[in-house]
Scaffold this active site. Structure first.
Site, short mmCIF file in Angstrom:
data_model
loop_
_atom_site.label_atom_id
_atom_site.label_comp_id
_atom_site.label_asym_id
_atom_site.label_seq_id
_atom_site.Cartn_x
_atom_site.Cartn_y
_atom_site.Cartn_z
N GLU A 11 46.47 50.76 26.05
CA GLU A 11 45.21 50.42 26.73
C GLU A 11 45.46 49.26 27.68
O GLU A 11 46.40 48.52 27.48
CB GLU A 11 44.17 49.88 25.71
N LYS B 291 45.14 45.53 29.05
CA LYS B 291 44.82 44.25 28.43
C LYS B 291 43.81 43.56 29.34
O LYS B 291 44.12 43.16 30.46
CB LYS B 291 46.08 43.40 28.30
N ASP C 209 41.55 40.78 30.81
CA ASP C 209 41.69 39.33 30.83
C ASP C 209 40.30 38.70 30.74
O ASP C 209 39.67 38.39 31.74
CB ASP C 209 42.40 38.91 32.12
N TYR D 53 37.70 47.49 21.39
CA TYR D 53 39.00 48.11 21.10
C TYR D 53 39.48 47.91 19.67
O TYR D 53 40.60 48.26 19.34
CB TYR D 53 40.06 47.60 22.06
N LYS E 66 53.07 42.19 29.57
CA LYS E 66 52.41 41.44 30.65
C LYS E 66 53.01 41.82 31.99
O LYS E 66 54.23 41.84 32.14
CB LYS E 66 52.60 39.93 30.42
N CYS F 213 36.86 8.78 52.05
CA CYS F 213 36.92 10.13 52.61
C CYS F 213 38.15 10.25 53.52
O CYS F 213 38.34 9.40 54.39
CB CYS F 213 35.64 10.41 53.39
N CYS G 2 36.71 10.50 57.38
CA CYS G 2 35.98 9.45 58.09
C CYS G 2 36.20 8.07 57.49
O CYS G 2 35.77 7.07 58.05
CB CYS G 2 34.49 9.77 58.15
N CYS H 97 31.83 12.94 50.05
CA CYS H 97 31.65 12.00 51.14
C CYS H 97 30.20 12.20 51.55
O CYS H 97 29.79 13.32 51.85
CB CYS H 97 32.57 12.34 52.30
N CYS I 214 30.24 12.54 59.23
CA CYS I 214 31.67 12.62 58.96
C CYS I 214 32.23 13.82 59.73
O CYS I 214 31.73 14.94 59.59
CB CYS I 214 31.90 12.79 57.46
S1 IVH Z 1 43.97 43.99 20.41
C1 IVH Z 1 45.49 41.91 16.68
N1 IVH Z 1 43.48 45.14 22.73
O1 IVH Z 1 44.32 39.77 24.31
C2 IVH Z 1 45.27 42.47 18.01
N2 IVH Z 1 43.47 42.78 22.60
O2 IVH Z 1 46.61 37.98 23.92
C3 IVH Z 1 44.00 42.05 18.57
N3 IVH Z 1 42.91 41.65 24.70
O3 IVH Z 1 43.02 38.01 21.58
C4 IVH Z 1 43.81 42.31 19.97
N4 IVH Z 1 42.63 43.47 25.90
O4 IVH Z 1 41.38 38.85 23.39
C5 IVH Z 1 43.62 43.99 22.04
N5 IVH Z 1 43.03 46.28 24.73
C6 IVH Z 1 43.16 45.13 24.04
C7 IVH Z 1 42.97 43.87 24.65
C8 IVH Z 1 43.15 42.71 23.89
C9 IVH Z 1 42.59 42.15 25.90
C10 IVH Z 1 43.00 40.19 24.39
C11 IVH Z 1 42.37 39.79 23.07
C12 IVH Z 1 43.48 39.09 22.31
C13 IVH Z 1 44.39 38.68 23.41
C14 IVH Z 1 45.80 38.47 22.91
#
Ligand code: IVH
Length: 690
Positions: A124, A126, A128, A239, A328, A422, A425, A440, A445
């Protein structure tokens, strides 16, 4: 409003009770169509009509169901957040920075499970954002809490309830099993275009900007006043689970299918793959999509062992499970040296620090400066001149310093104090109590004047094409434009004396200036650059005051009486319109031919309504290779009411960036023009019209 018990509910006529229950079900369904599936079946007006009917019935009979959509809003501000202990700790994830590390993870899983067989993984994006736990008791949302230190988080229920994609009750059309306890885990996040909108609004108000969508989402959830959270458009994806009672899931796949059926938003991509090879393909697919079509920021992909029985066997370390890994994405970060820190003054007088960096290539773009947002950030991160730093350019967001590599310090690094004067000015700077911004406050200015004139001429303001940063600089330094009025006194001959102008370009600018004289009150108010008055506030004020003169000597209470406008804005507007010099400027502009209509007032007075298009008033420039032909994209923009231009200028609202963008991207960054991906554009197109 109290929740009536079954016995009290008896007093309600049966047909009213039925209607309320029917409306709650119906509205929750349409809410889900709109916010989760992105496929509404009814118009916004129809939704509002049914919502108002429900509200009216609820008030009349005092019967408010626990999952009624009216419960999303209206909670009073809190003093502080209560602490919440998680039933099961909320763990973090181990990171992998190469495909080889992902393959190593797979080998370790097999070793621990003592098997040679391919393992089934889910992959899936990740997200942010901010990790959240949602506790449902007998199908009703009882609590939403942040991750905190993993063991104890904060109760943010009232805020999270305002997120429209979040179901207040476990529902779904199909018969699904409702567990007696269900702790659902997921991520609250902010889309990139909402993040950019929010930041430009904050900039216009002189407020510090958020560094990235994650901080913006976290800042919005960790707000004591839920009405502020409600005003930001936040999303959610689910998730995972914490404690579950009354049912059992066998695998991640089964859980996700259940969440989907129960109308929870799930990751936009989730794929099941037997063996790590397939999982790596999905990682690549998600990376590609995160550049082109996701409307949110994904900083990687998460690979999870699908089978919960195997997860049990693998167990966890103190902070991370052994059954998952986060890959990552690279190229978001670079390491470089801070050559200098300089202070720069904006139009509202806010002085911001900027780090000048040794140029470094990050994801195909050369980064040589990074805004440090505010002075607290320098302190917090302890950034010094000479420091080696990690710079991140996440998605389309401006680059920022994420961390100082303190072990690289030689002892020769220099701190950069908050300037007392500043830089433009030389006058003394001010810092308001409780504010992070340093300002400022001298009105004349030069840095501010040039910036204010540029803002005055910008697209959302007086919209004078050709009067961008460079030309304003030129006109200002040659003494031709020192005040707003001077713009309307310019003659073609004046311009011809300057190096950058030929007859045609001079004439074009004069024509654009002439055209800008027909304007609206909301544009004009925004153009004036009154502190804290952004486009939104200007529109609200124009809805209440018919003519500019009605604002002369206006008292603050007449402004703060407008819904959504606070005291800060009211005082600022009043101060502006009490100043004799300011009023003289306004009169001068009028006598030079600036004519101000006010469609907002007419609209508010109900004289006419205007169907808006999502991109109305926005100008786009497209660069790089995109997933569909340039012509089709431009057509879409125009159909949605936007304008397409061929070159980036100060009046460009957005630069749409594809693969291998050209020099336009550099130019846009230089001018501070917003950039969005193809995905960001699609999201804008889907946005409900203004
Ligand atoms: S699973 C024990 N799935 O990433 C596993 N986390 O760096 C629990 N996050 O604390 C997390 N997308 O906040 C999982 N598809 C995803 C995610 C995800 C973002 C975040 C989550 C976690 C952090 C870890």
């Amino acid at each position: 409003m109290d929740l009536f018990t079954a016995s009290q509910a008896k007093k309600i006529p049966e047909d009213a009770k039925k209607e309320i229950e029917g409306l709650v079900k119906d509205l929750n369904y349409h809410n889900y169509r709109y916010y989760v599936l992105d496929a509404p079946e009814i118009s916004d007006e129809e939704y509002d009509r049914r919502y108002r009917r429900l509200k009216e019935l609820e008030e009349k009979y005092g019967y408010v169901l626990p999952d009624s959509p009216t419960r999303r809003v209206g909670a009073p501000p809190l003093e502080k957040f209560e602490k919440v202990r998680h039933t099961l700790p909320m763990l973090s994830l181990e990171n992998a920075f190469s495909y080889e590390e992902v393959a190593e993870f797979d080998r370790r899983v097999k070793r621990l499970l003592k098997t040679d067989e391919d393992i089934e993984y889910t992959v899936e994006p990740k997200y942010d954002g901010l990790a959240i736990e949602l506790t449902y008791v007998n199908g009703i949302l009882e609590k939403a809490s942040t991750r905190g230190d993993g063991y104890v988080g904060e109760d943010v229920t009232q805020n999270v309830k305002t997120i429209k994609a979040l179901p207040l009750g476990i529902g779904g059309a199909k018969k699904i099993k409702i567990p007696s306890l269900m702790e659902i885990r997921g991520e609250v996040y902010m889309n990139i275009d909402e993040f950019e909108r929010l930041n430009s609004e904050r900039e216009a108000k002189g407020e510090p900007k958020f560094a990235n969508p994650r901080n913006a989402a976290a800042g919005s959830v960790r707000q004591l006043d839920p009405s502020i959270t409600a005003a930001r458009s936040l999303y959610l994806t689910c998730y995972g689970t914490g404690a579950v009672e009354g049912t059992e899931f066998q695998s991640q796949w089964e859980l996700i299918k259940w969440l989907e059926a129960a109308r929870f938003p799930i990751p936009v991509v989730i794929k099941l793959s037997k063996g790590i090879e397939g999982a790596l393909e999905v990682i690549k697919e998600i990376e590609q999509k995160s550049k082109t079509e996701f409307s949110f920021e994904a900083d990687g992909a998460v690979v999870k062992v699908n089978d919960f029985r195997l997860r049990e066997l693998l167990g966890e370390k103190t902070k991370e499970p052994r059954w998952a890994i986060a890959y990552k994405y690279p190229a978001h970060q670079g390491i470089t040296v801070v050559k200098d820190i300089v202070a720069s003054v904006g139009r509202t007088g806010v002085i911001t620090p900027i780090a000048m960096l040794s140029p470094v290539r990050i994801g195909g773009v050369t980064v040589s400066r990074s805004t440090l947002h505010n002075w607290d950030e320098i302190d917090r991160k302890d950034i010094r001149i000479g420091d080696t730093v990690v710079v991140e350019r996440a998605g389309e967001v401006i680059p920022h310093v994420i961390e100082v590599m303190k072990d690289k310090r030689t002892g020769h690094e220099k701190r950069f104090p908050i300037p007392a004067h500043c830089p433009a000015c030389g006058s003394e700077v001010m810092r308001e109590e409780g504010e992070v911004a340093v300002r400022c406050v001298r009105l004349d200015c030069p840095a501010q004047v040039a910036e204010r004139i540029r803002h005055f001429a910008s697209r959302g303001a007086m919209d004078i094409e050709g009067l961008g940063e460079k030309n304003v600089e030129l006109l200002y330094s040659n003494g031709l434009v020192r005040h707003f009025e001077d713009i309307y006194r310019l003659k073609t001959e004046d311009l011809l004396k300057l190096p950058r102008f030929a007859r045609k370009s001079a004439q074009n600018l004069i024509n654009a200036i002439e055209a800008s004289k027909r304007t609206t009150l909301s544009r004009f108010l925004f153009a004036l650059g009154i502190p804290h008055v952004g486009e939104f506030a200007a529109k609200l004020i124009s809805g209440r005051f018919e003519a500019l003169e009605d604002l002369y000597n206006v008292r603050p209470d007449r402004i703060s009486g407008i819904k959504q406008l606070g005291e800060k804005i009211a005082n600022s507007v009043s101060r502006f319109f009490f100043d004799r010099d300011n009023l003289n400027t306004l009169d001068a502009l009028k006598s030079l031919g600036v004519g101000i209509g006010n469609p907002d007032y007419e609209e508010a007075a109900g004289k006419k309504t205007r169907p808006g298009k999502p991109l109305e008033g926005l100008t786009f420039v497209v660069t790089g290779t995109l997933p569909e032909p340039r012509k089709d994209i431009e057509e879409k923009i125009e159909e949605a009411g936007g304008r397409v231009a061929s070159a980036v200028s100060g009046s460009t609202s957005y630069l749409v960036v594809g693969e291998e963008p050209g020099s336009k991207l550099e130019k846009a960054r230089g001018l501070g023009v917003n950039t969005i991906s193809y995905g960001g554009l699609l999201a804008l197109l889907k946005r409900p019209s203004a």
